[in-house]
Design a protein around this motif. Structure first.
Motif: not given
Ligand code: MG
Ligand code: ATP
Length: 427
Positions: A342, A350, A353
């Motif tokens: 991430d 975040e 990803t």
């Molecule tokens: Mg994610």
């Protein structure tokens, strides 16, 4: 009588010349001898003055906020005017007289959100949308520079990509389909033809939780390519971030200044980014949150704490397999750890990803079963492992999360013109 954009005047290109502008009334202040108008067009706002003696006076008197107009006059420098220039009007012509405009200074945030279709004319939204367009342009520029081909994945899909809990189902004639949550699996198909591929497309998530970083419809920048490992992936992602941030820092200074956003943090974005493993992240977080243990998913609060330490974009990688999707590749000697990464940024946590995808058909089937997915629903996906399987990796980054961080917005809903959330889908 040159027709000009307001930006040209503000940039000092029309001094002491006769100009015509077309736009809308942004503010109006009326005195006995003088009317002050702030007129806006897509490029900026300029002060215009109308003297009582001017032939423009009678039309100017009738103007209401948000009326569309053409205005002709002499542009000159004036230190007192906002923006440093003003037009002394000689002719005003009303194009579309506005009724009483509902958005006024005293209105609540809630009211303004209900009036999105009109609020998009505000300086704030105008500037955010311009930066958004630039971010898209620079992201595409980077993908193209790295020899990626842009592709167009479908939005109607027949099987879930991520877990089913955030999936929007819909009636498709007499069948049940879903709206896509990610284009990843489709990009995985296309790498066998085009190799390096990317898309910038909507993803849909039935997110019930109301947070500052979730929408139900967002724009997802996704890349996927063969013969790639975790290091290639992180290098690409930090290269993309560096490119976009540096280009915005160079070319969006006016927008950031007017929005009061800090552009210096973008000039400071340079690869390589710090990288820590998930296990290290847990150790760091345990100091403040002793209840946290290896295997727990990192929540927004945890990510924010980590990000505060770094104060800039960084990576967390090697997550527990148990909290990752079925397609994540795992270490052959440590199947409990997934090759997943991430990217995080301050305040938002975040923003992307990515990871290596499982290329072994049998392991993939085993992982599907562990997650109660039916391999027969993914026959085409398994075919990719049957015919010339290849190690590959990819990622997805939320455009709105990126913008929310870049522009230091209080809420993700201001990074997109028509936000969709649990409660908002109008207009
Ligand atoms: Mg994610
Ligand atoms: P979160 O845990 O924050 O809900 P996620 O891990 O479920 O996110 P991914 O499936 O990894 O999200 O999606 C890839 C990227 O898409 C995320 O890193 C984020 O930038 C963006 N994203 C995911 N869900 C949303 C959403 N609901 N609204 C806006 N952006 C999102």
């Amino acid at each position: 009588m040159a027709l000009v954009k307001i930006r040209e005047i503000l940039d000092g290109k029309c001094e002491n010349t006769n100009v015509t502008i077309r736009g809308w009334v942004y503010r109006k202040r009326e005195g006995k001898e003088l009317i002050f108008l702030l007129v806006r067009d897509s490029t900026g706002v300029i002060q215009c003055t109308v003297k009582k003696a001017s032939p423009a006076w009678s039309e100017a008197e009738k103007l209401t906020i948000e009326s569309a107009l053409t205005l002709e006059g002499t542009a000159k420098q004036d230190k007192r005017a906002p923006g440093g220039y003003e037009i002394s009007a000689e002719a005003v012509s009303i194009v579309g007289l506005a009724e009483l405009f509902p958005i006024t200074k005293d209105k609540s945030e809630e009211f303004i959100r209900d009036m999105r279709h009109l609020w998009l004319r505000s300086r704030k939204m105008n500037l955010v949308m311009k930066v958004r367009a630039k971010v898209l342009e620079y992201a595409r520029e980077y993908f193209e520079k790295e020899s990626f081909t842009e592709v167009s994945p479908p939005m109607f899909i027949s099987a879930a990509v991520e877990g089913g809990s955030t999936l929007f189902g819909l009636k498709y004639f007499d069948q049940n389909l879903y709206l896509t949550q990610s284009s990843q699996l489709y990009l995985e198909i296309l790498i066998y033809s085009l190799e390096k591929v990317y898309c910038i497309a909507p993803s849909f998530r039935a997110e019930k939780s109301r947070t500052i970083r979730h929408l139900t419809e967002y724009w997802h920048m996704e890349g996927e390519w063969p013969f790639a490992d975790m290091n290639d992936l992180m290098q690409f992602e930090e290269g993309l971030m560096e490119h976009v941030c540096q280009k915005v820092a160079q070319n969006c200074q006016k927008e950031f200044a007017e929005l009061g956003a800090d552009i210096n943090k973008l000039s400071e974005v340079k690869a390589p980014f710090p990288r820590i493993t998930y296990a290290e992240a847990i150790e760091r977080l345990k100091v403040k949150n002793p209840a946290l243990k290896w295997g727990d998913d990192l929540g927004y609060e945890d990510e924010k704490v980590l990000a505060e330490d770094f104060g800039k974009p960084f990576f967390v990688y090697d997550y527990p397999t148990a909290i990752k999707a079925f397609y994540c590749k795992t270490y052959r000697d440590r199947p409990e750890i997934a090759l997943s990464v991430d990217m995080m940024v301050p305040k938002i946590g975040e923003i992307s990803t990515g990871g290596q995808r499982e290329e072994d058909k049998d392991i993939l089937i085993k992982r599907m079963k562990e997650q109660d997915l039916k391999p027969e629903d993914y026959e085409w996906y398994l075919d990719l492992r049957r015919y010339g399987t290849v190690p590959h990796a990819g990622f997805g980054m939320g455009l709105e999360r990126l913008l929310t961080w870049m522009l230091d917005l209080d809420n993700i809903i201001d990074s997109i013109p028509f936000p969709r959330t649990t409660r908002r889908f109008y207009p």
